[in-house]
Scaffold this motif. Structure first.
Motif, short mmCIF file in Angstrom:
data_model
loop_
_atom_site.label_atom_id
_atom_site.label_comp_id
_atom_site.label_asym_id
_atom_site.label_seq_id
_atom_site.Cartn_x
_atom_site.Cartn_y
_atom_site.Cartn_z
N ILE A 19 0.89 -1.16 0.00
CA ILE A 19 0.00 0.00 0.00
C ILE A 19 0.92 1.20 0.00
O ILE A 19 1.64 1.45 0.98
N LEU A 20 0.92 1.93 -1.10
CA LEU A 20 1.94 2.94 -1.36
C LEU A 20 1.39 4.35 -1.30
O LEU A 20 0.39 4.67 -1.95
N GLY A 21 2.07 5.19 -0.53
CA GLY A 21 1.72 6.60 -0.45
C GLY A 21 2.40 7.39 -1.56
O GLY A 21 2.28 7.07 -2.73
N THR A 22 3.17 8.41 -1.18
CA THR A 22 3.81 9.27 -2.17
C THR A 22 5.24 8.84 -2.50
O THR A 22 5.90 9.47 -3.32
N GLY A 23 5.71 7.77 -1.87
CA GLY A 23 7.06 7.29 -2.16
C GLY A 23 7.19 6.74 -3.57
O GLY A 23 6.21 6.38 -4.20
N LYS A 24 8.43 6.67 -4.05
CA LYS A 24 8.70 6.21 -5.41
C LYS A 24 8.86 4.70 -5.45
O LYS A 24 9.47 4.09 -4.56
N ILE B 188 6.32 -8.47 -4.98
CA ILE B 188 5.03 -7.78 -4.94
C ILE B 188 4.12 -8.27 -6.08
O ILE B 188 4.53 -8.36 -7.22
N LYS B 189 2.89 -8.56 -5.73
CA LYS B 189 1.92 -9.03 -6.72
C LYS B 189 0.81 -8.02 -6.98
O LYS B 189 0.07 -8.12 -7.96
N ILE B 190 0.67 -7.02 -6.11
CA ILE B 190 -0.29 -5.94 -6.31
C ILE B 190 0.25 -4.67 -5.63
O ILE B 190 0.82 -4.73 -4.54
N ILE B 191 0.08 -3.54 -6.32
CA ILE B 191 0.47 -2.24 -5.78
C ILE B 191 -0.81 -1.44 -5.59
O ILE B 191 -1.50 -1.10 -6.56
N ALA B 192 -1.16 -1.17 -4.35
CA ALA B 192 -2.37 -0.40 -4.06
C ALA B 192 -1.96 1.02 -3.70
O ALA B 192 -1.44 1.26 -2.61
N ARG B 193 -2.17 1.95 -4.64
CA ARG B 193 -1.83 3.35 -4.38
C ARG B 193 -2.81 3.95 -3.38
O ARG B 193 -4.00 3.83 -3.52
N HIS B 194 -2.25 4.60 -2.40
CA HIS B 194 -3.04 5.28 -1.37
C HIS B 194 -3.27 6.72 -1.87
O HIS B 194 -2.74 7.68 -1.35
N ILE C 216 -5.89 2.44 -7.64
CA ILE C 216 -5.95 3.80 -7.10
C ILE C 216 -7.23 3.96 -6.29
O ILE C 216 -8.07 3.06 -6.26
N THR C 217 -7.37 5.11 -5.64
CA THR C 217 -8.55 5.37 -4.81
C THR C 217 -9.28 6.61 -5.31
O THR C 217 -9.30 7.65 -4.65
N PRO C 218 -9.90 6.54 -6.50
CA PRO C 218 -10.55 7.72 -7.07
C PRO C 218 -11.70 8.22 -6.21
O PRO C 218 -12.41 7.44 -5.58
#
Length: 324
Positions: free
Chosen positions: A47-52, A63-69, A90-92
Motif C-alpha cells: 500500500i503505497l503513499g507518495t514514495g517512489k 510484490i503481486k499488487i500495488i495499491a496506491r493510497h 488507485i482510490t478515485p
C-alpha cells in the motif's frame, strides 16, 4: 499468511478499521522506514503513499499488487508493473472533496492576504491588510476531472465565473456544469485565479512555465493542488519577483519534502502547504479502506476496483480472476 508493506504514514492512523480488514483476512503488516530490495522481497503486496516505486524496485520484489493510497500513479513505474502483470490500483474520489475544499481555501487565503494579516498581528501590529473580493471574479480550472468539477461547484456558489480547459472532456459536459469551455491561452489571459487539476505526465510536466505565466493578468493568482512538476518552480519564482502575476499557492512541489534550501521559501506573495490536499479524516479513511479492500480482493481471486493499468485486467481474467 500474506504480507503487506504499508508505505504511507496515515494508514490506520485515525481508525483501526482498515488494519483490522487486512488482519482478519490473514495479512501481516510491515511498516518499514524506507523501501529497499530486502523489504520488497519479503512482501506480497504494498500500500503505497507518495514514495517512489521504480521499475528496478518492482522487478526485484515479490510484490503481486500495488495499491496506491491516492489517485496519482506518477510515482510508480506503471510500464514495468504492466509488463509483469502487476495491477496498480488507485482510490478515485476518496480525496476529491478534500482537495477541492483546500483549493477554495487557498483562493480565499490569497484574495484576503491571510498570511500577511497573520504576520502583521503576530508582530503585535494591528493594521488591517487590504485584499480583494472573489465575488464576480473569474476562476480558470485546468483539468476538469472530479476535483476540477467539485472546485467549480464551490466557486460558482461563491459567485465566481468559471472557465475550464480540458482536451479530454467534451465541451457539452463542461458546459453542463455551468462552466465555459475554453482553450488554455484564453483561460490564462482571462482568469483572475488559475487552478491546476491535472495528473503529472510527460505532456503536463512544466505546462505552466514562463510563457504561460506571462500570459496571465498581473493581478492574477496561480493555485496548484495537483502535482508539483506541473509548474516550473523557477519560472514561478521569477514571475512573482518580477510581478508577472500577483501571487500563488502551492500544495505540491517538484521535490518532496521541500528541501530546506528551496528557492520557494524566500519568494514573495507565495502560500505553501505541505501536500495536505488529501489530509482530512474523511479522505484518509476512504483511501485507507479502498486500498486495503483492493489487496483483500486480489488475493481472494477478484479483480480489484480501479485498476490504473487496465491491460493487466485482461491477464487476470485469463488467469481465472473474477470481476469484483
Amino acid at each position: 499468511m500474506k504480507t503487506v508493506i504499508v508505505a504511507t504514514r496515515t494508514f490506520g492512523k485515525y481508525s483501526e478499521e482498515p488494519v483490522k480488514l487486512l488482519e482478519k483476512n490473514g495479512f501481516t503488516l510491515l511498516r518499514p522506514e524506507y523501501l529497499d530490495e530486502n523489504i520488497l522481497k519479503r512482501a506480497d503486496a504494498i500500500i503505497l503513499g507518495t514514495g517512489k516505486l521504480s521499475g528496478e524496485m518492482i522487478r526485484h520484489s515479490s510484490i503481486k499488487i500495488i495499491a496506491r493510497h491516492g489517485v496519482g500513479v506518477d510515482n510508480v513505474d506503471l510500464k514495468t508493473a504492466t509488463e509483469l502483470g502487476i495491477p496498480v490500483t488507485i482510490t478515485p474520489n476518496a480525496n476529491t472533496v478534500s482537495v477541492a475544499e483546500l483549493t477554495i481555501a487557498l483562493i480565499l487565503a490569497l484574495s484576503r492576504r491571510l498570511i500577511d494579516s497573520y504576520r502583521e498581528i503576530s508582530e503585535k501590529k494591528f493594521s488591517p491588510v487590504t485584499g480583494i473580493e472573489i465575488f464576480g471574479k473569474t476562476l480558470g480550472i485546468i483539468g476538469f476531472g472530479a476535483i476540477g468539477r467539485e472546485t467549480s461547484k464551490r466557486a460558482i456558489c461563491l459567485g465566481m465565473k468559471v472557465l475550464a480547459c480540458d482536451p479530454y472532456v467534451e465541451k457539452n459536459i463542461i458546459e453542463r456544469h455551468s462552466v465555459e469551455a475554453v482553450d488554455l491561452e484564453t483561460l490564462l489571459k482571462n482568469s483572475d485565479f488559475v487552478s491546476l487539476h491535472v495528473p503529472l505526465t510527460q505532456s503536463t510536466k512544466h505546462m505552466i512555465g514562463k510563457e504561460q505565466l506571462k500570459m496571465m493578468k498581473k493581478s492574477a493568482f496561480l493555485i496548484n493542488t495537483s502535482r508539483g512538476g506541473i509548474v516550473d518552480e523557477r519560472a514561478l519564482v521569477e514571475a512573482l519577483k518580477e510581478g508577472y502575476i500577483s501571487g500563488a499557492a502551492l500544495d505540491a512541489f517538484e521535490q518532496e519534502p521541500l528541501p530546506e534550501d528551496s528557492i520557494l521559501y524566500d519568494c514573495p506573495n507565495l502560500v505553501l502547504t505541505p501536500h495536505a490536499g488529501a489530509h482530512t479524516y474523511e479522505a484518509i479513511y476512504k483511501m485507507n479502506m479502498m486500498s486495503a479492500q483492493a489487496v483483500v480482493d486480489f488475493f481472494d481471486g477478484k479483480i480489484p476496483l480501479h485498476v490504473a493499468n487496465e491491460k493487466v485486467v485482461e491477464k487476470l481474467l485469463e488467469m481465472g480472476f473474477l470481476r469484483g
